[in-house]
Motif scaffolding. Structure first.
Motif, mmCIF file in Angstrom:
data_model
loop_
_atom_site.group_PDB
_atom_site.id
_atom_site.type_symbol
_atom_site.label_atom_id
_atom_site.label_comp_id
_atom_site.label_asym_id
_atom_site.label_seq_id
_atom_site.Cartn_x
_atom_site.Cartn_y
_atom_site.Cartn_z
ATOM 1 N N LYS A 103 0.954 -1.176 0.202
ATOM 2 C CA LYS A 103 0.033 -0.060 0.051
ATOM 3 C C LYS A 103 0.870 1.455 0.006
ATOM 4 O O LYS A 103 0.786 2.217 -0.662
ATOM 5 C CB LYS A 103 -0.977 0.075 1.186
ATOM 6 C CG LYS A 103 -2.076 -0.950 1.129
ATOM 7 C CD LYS A 103 -3.190 -0.894 2.209
ATOM 8 C CE LYS A 103 -2.751 -1.901 3.216
ATOM 9 N NZ LYS A 103 -3.782 -2.144 4.453
ATOM 10 N N LEU A 106 2.329 1.657 -3.501
ATOM 11 C CA LEU A 106 1.201 2.266 -4.386
ATOM 12 C C LEU A 106 1.030 3.588 -4.314
ATOM 13 O O LEU A 106 0.947 4.239 -5.259
ATOM 14 C CB LEU A 106 -0.008 1.235 -4.256
ATOM 15 C CG LEU A 106 0.268 -0.329 -4.894
ATOM 16 C CD1 LEU A 106 -0.973 -0.969 -4.413
ATOM 17 C CD2 LEU A 106 0.283 -0.086 -6.259
ATOM 18 N N TYR A 113 -5.870 2.346 -5.470
ATOM 19 C CA TYR A 113 -6.114 0.905 -5.011
ATOM 20 C C TYR A 113 -7.478 1.178 -3.995
ATOM 21 O O TYR A 113 -7.864 1.907 -3.562
ATOM 22 C CB TYR A 113 -5.065 0.127 -4.534
ATOM 23 C CG TYR A 113 -4.619 0.879 -3.242
ATOM 24 C CD1 TYR A 113 -5.077 0.538 -1.916
ATOM 25 C CD2 TYR A 113 -3.596 1.716 -3.132
ATOM 26 C CE1 TYR A 113 -4.694 0.696 -0.644
ATOM 27 C CE2 TYR A 113 -3.153 2.277 -2.031
ATOM 28 C CZ TYR A 113 -3.759 1.865 -0.685
ATOM 29 O OH TYR A 113 -3.497 2.241 0.466
ATOM 30 N N PHE A 130 -5.855 -2.866 -7.935
ATOM 31 C CA PHE A 130 -5.559 -1.893 -8.631
ATOM 32 C C PHE A 130 -5.500 -2.271 -10.163
ATOM 33 O O PHE A 130 -5.530 -3.235 -10.402
ATOM 34 C CB PHE A 130 -4.210 -1.193 -8.232
ATOM 35 C CG PHE A 130 -3.233 -1.948 -8.365
ATOM 36 C CD1 PHE A 130 -1.956 -1.877 -9.322
ATOM 37 C CD2 PHE A 130 -2.677 -2.841 -7.175
ATOM 38 C CE1 PHE A 130 -1.087 -3.105 -9.344
ATOM 39 C CE2 PHE A 130 -1.803 -3.690 -7.050
ATOM 40 C CZ PHE A 130 -0.723 -3.806 -8.151
#
Length: 186
Positions: A103, A106, A113, A130
């Motif tokens: 996470k 990203l 996401y 995602f």
């Protein structure tokens, strides 16, 4: 992304194809270069040699699976991109041990996401979904925590979900008899 070996499951039925593993997933791309960069930078895939074809594309490899990218001939060939990340949609999934790091990375790459969670028998698996540049969905999960329990061979039907395969087993047995009869009559 570290890879783990699959757990051994009982052998498939005699009628099933003698599969060994998943070789690759193939995706039609609006820009092979952009999508290849995404799979390299975000998912750690390595670009590998591709045979000579009469169309543009790229092959990538990581964790025992290939990703084959194919340049679309026309934008109209591309599937419609969804702006909504729907975890129930078609997707390819990769195992990962550190979901918080996924996470954070990203977010650092400004990739939108959504998260999900599966819980079975007190065991929790986290999911992150995602899209790649062409709108194909990717899942990253720690689903290896969930036990893989084989079920008796059965046809999936609505009754499968409510009767735990008792009715579909009879359907599967009838199909096997029918198949044997049709083979024997040739």
């Amino acid at each position: 992304m570290a890879c783990q070996q699959e757990k051994e499951l009982p052998a498939a039925s005699d009628c099933a194809l003698p599969l060994v593993s998943v070789n690759h997933a193939s995706f039609l791309c609006s820009s092979v270069a952009d999508t290849a960069n995404f799979y390299q930078d975000v998912l750690g895939f390595a670009l590998i040699k591709r045979p000579s074809f009469n169309f543009d594309g790229a092959w990538l490899f990581n964790c025992g699976i290939g990703i084959h990218l194919i340049q679309c001939s026309s934008i109209s060939d591309m599937p419609r991109k969804s702006q909504v990340i729907n975890p129930k949609g078609n997707h390819i999934s990769f195992q990962c041990g550190d979901m918080e790091l996924v996470k954070k990375k990203l977010e650092a790459m400004s990739i939108k996401y959504v998260t999900g969670m599966v819980e079975e028998g007190g065991i929790r698996a986290d999911q992150v979904f995602f899209h790649d540049p062409d709108g194909y969905m990717i899942e990253i999960c720690n689903c290896e925590k969930l036990p893989i329990l084989s079920l008796p061979p059965c046809s999936i039907s609505q009754s499968f979900f409510t009767s735990n395969c008792s009715k579909p087993l009879r359907v599967a047995a009838a199909r096997k008899i029918s198949l044997q009869n049709s083979i024997g009559s040739n």
